[in-house]
Motif scaffolding. Structure first.
Motif, mmCIF file in Angstrom:
data_model
loop_
_atom_site.group_PDB
_atom_site.id
_atom_site.type_symbol
_atom_site.label_atom_id
_atom_site.label_comp_id
_atom_site.label_asym_id
_atom_site.label_seq_id
_atom_site.Cartn_x
_atom_site.Cartn_y
_atom_site.Cartn_z
ATOM 1 N N GLU A 1 0.846 -1.189 0.000
ATOM 2 C CA GLU A 1 0.000 0.000 0.000
ATOM 3 C C GLU A 1 0.890 1.250 0.000
ATOM 4 O OE1 GLU A 1 -3.175 -0.764 3.329
ATOM 5 O OE2 GLU A 1 -1.466 -2.125 3.580
ATOM 6 N N GLU B 1 0.912 7.138 -5.941
ATOM 7 C CA GLU B 1 2.256 6.955 -6.492
ATOM 8 C C GLU B 1 2.830 8.252 -7.049
ATOM 9 O OE1 GLU B 1 1.389 5.727 -11.123
ATOM 10 O OE2 GLU B 1 1.832 4.117 -9.732
ATOM 11 N N THR C 1 -1.412 -1.729 -10.746
ATOM 12 C CA THR C 1 -2.136 -0.841 -9.837
ATOM 13 C C THR C 1 -3.519 -1.420 -9.584
ATOM 14 O OG1 THR C 1 -0.969 1.105 -10.682
ATOM 15 C CG2 THR C 1 -3.040 1.493 -9.504
ATOM 16 N N THR D 1 -6.077 4.519 -1.307
ATOM 17 C CA THR D 1 -5.331 5.757 -1.561
ATOM 18 C C THR D 1 -5.613 6.349 -2.932
ATOM 19 O OG1 THR D 1 -3.444 4.463 -2.363
ATOM 20 C CG2 THR D 1 -3.431 5.102 -0.027
ATOM 21 N N GLY D 2 -6.097 5.527 -3.866
ATOM 22 C CA GLY D 2 -6.282 5.985 -5.227
ATOM 23 C C GLY D 2 -7.523 6.829 -5.422
ATOM 24 N N GLU E 1 -3.852 0.573 -4.440
ATOM 25 C CA GLU E 1 -4.376 1.941 -4.320
ATOM 26 C C GLU E 1 -5.898 1.928 -4.128
ATOM 27 O OE1 GLU E 1 -2.827 5.213 -4.996
ATOM 28 O OE2 GLU E 1 -1.027 4.761 -6.186
ATOM 29 N N LEU F 1 -3.504 9.190 -8.161
ATOM 30 C CA LEU F 1 -2.920 8.013 -7.546
ATOM 31 C C LEU F 1 -1.835 8.464 -6.572
ATOM 32 C CD1 LEU F 1 -2.521 5.735 -10.706
ATOM 33 C CD2 LEU F 1 -4.342 5.630 -8.991
#
Length: 400
Positions: free
Chosen positions: A193, A241, A251, A230-231, A227, A239
């Motif tokens: 994550e 990242e 992903t 978090t995405g 994600e 995202l």
């Protein structure tokens, strides 16, 4: 007349006790607010674990869902439908992905990625048969299926559910040296994550994922970023990242991919990884169904067109600063990125759950995790005034 107490008793009597929700019974929602069966309004500071980033019952997503439900809901993947190709096209364009595998739940996306990356390891990387290894992190949360809980370090998730499948190696989160040391000739993937949500919004050190990306590229290891929480704008970027300017090989998206209307998830990757899956080797009756695709297409559209990601980037630090300014002997510290925030309490405070109940009484719904942490993740449509109102209630509870 059925009361709130009656509804709670009904759940308790007939339902499996695999959750311990706060005692509030919700019946409707709009934007950042939800309402209980007595008509009391609450500011939702959980967003169904980030599934409702776009706000409750977003009218444009609702309209798309109703329109599609009147036409066609499910064909299975035995036949094609007129929504799936557009869903692929729009999601790939938004994220820069080459291939999309649609599923339903986040856990299914994780399991799908594990299968695909293992198969890639055997057929492309050349790992010895049945020896593929995936590295994961301690305190991870990727779901609750049998395959996933086997590499969890949470006793509640693991105890008395074994035996578990082999093929996973656990290392500390945020430790690039530990990751480098763990990589071996049979390592095919690193599942991680970007921010550990269930563990309490744990953010890795700056530069961690830059180093991880370098190590994955050097050793031909697929970087699999979960994600699902978090995405899609939660951290102030599409995202997570993007905060370190890297790109994952795989992903995983879910939750807010449907704006909370319908279970939709997806594995995003390149042709090398998802290209190993041939007809009959993986699938889902509901994955990629036309109703899901129509809902997800609109959920992505409103996320971008209505400035929700920018709102999270702008108001997240404001909310975090406000929490940090609360003077309380109970608070050990606060942290967050975008609108993914956490308050750590000292053990002497007696646990976060009682604070969540006190917040509930003041019209704020937040969630405790890992005993001493309060998680905060409001819908991305929240305003500055609504944050100010929430901060008053947080201060009232934490300073009491």
């Amino acid at each position: 007349m059925t009361t709130t107490k009656d509804l709670i008793a009904l759940e308790s009597t007939l339902g499996a006790h695999n959750y311990q929700p706060l005692d509030v019974v919700l019946e409707r929602g709009e934007g950042v607010y939800v309402y209980d069966t007595d008509g009391k309004r609450y500011l939702d500071c959980l967003s169904a674990y980030s599934a409702v980033n776009q706000g409750h019952c977003h009218p444009r997503i609702l309209e798309a869902m109703i329109a599609q439900a009147r036409k066609l809901t499910l064909t299975s993947r035995a036949f094609r439908n007129d929504q799936l190709g557009y869903f692929y096209e729009e999601l790939a364009a938004l994220t820069g992905s080459h291939k999309v595998l649609p599923m339903n739940t986040g856990a299914e996306a994780v399991e799908s990625a594990i299968k695909a990356v293992r198969k890639w390891g055997y057929e492309v990387k050349g790992v010895e048969k049945n020896a593929a290894e995936i590295i994961v992190c301690a305190n991870n949360f990727h779901g609750r299926t049998m395959g996933i809980v086997g590499f969890s370090t949470d006793p509640a998730a693991r105890n008395n559910f074994g035996p578990f499948a082999p093929g996973f190696k656990v290392i500390p989160f945020g430790d690039a040296a530990a990751f480098e040391h763990a990589i071996g000739p049979n390592t095919v993937g690193f599942l991680v994550e970007p921010i550990q949500g269930e563990a309490g919004v744990i953010i890795p050190p700056a530069g961690y994922f830059t180093r991880v990306r370098e190590l994955c590229s050097r050793n031909n290891v697929m970087l699999i970023l979960d994600e699902i929480q978090t995405g899609l704008g939660r951290t102030g970027r599409l995202l997570a990242e993007e905060h370190e300017g890297i790109e994952a090989d795989v992903t995983l998206l879910g939750k807010a991919l449907s704006g909370g209307f319908y279970p939709v998830s997806a594995v995003l990757s390149n042709t090398d990884v998802l290209g190993v899956l041939q007809p009959g080797q993986h699938g889902s009756t509901f994955g990629g169904n036309p109703l899901a695709c129509a809902v997800a297409r609109m959920a992505l559209k409103v996320l971008s067109e209505e400035g929700m990601i920018d709102n999270a980037a702008r108001l997240g630090p404001y909310f975090l600063d406000g929490l940090g300014s609360i003077r309380s002997n109970h608070v050990k510290g606060v942290r967050g990125r975008g609108l993914m925030l956490a308050i750590d309490l000292y053990p002497e405070a007696g646990g976060a759950r009682k604070f969540c109940y006190a917040l509930r009484d003041l019209g704020i719904l937040a969630k405790d995790t890992h005993t001493d942490t309060i998680r905060i993740a409001p819908p991305l449509v929240i305003t500055r005034d609504e944050i100010d109102g929430a901060l008053e209630q947080f201060a009232a509870v934490l300073e009491a």
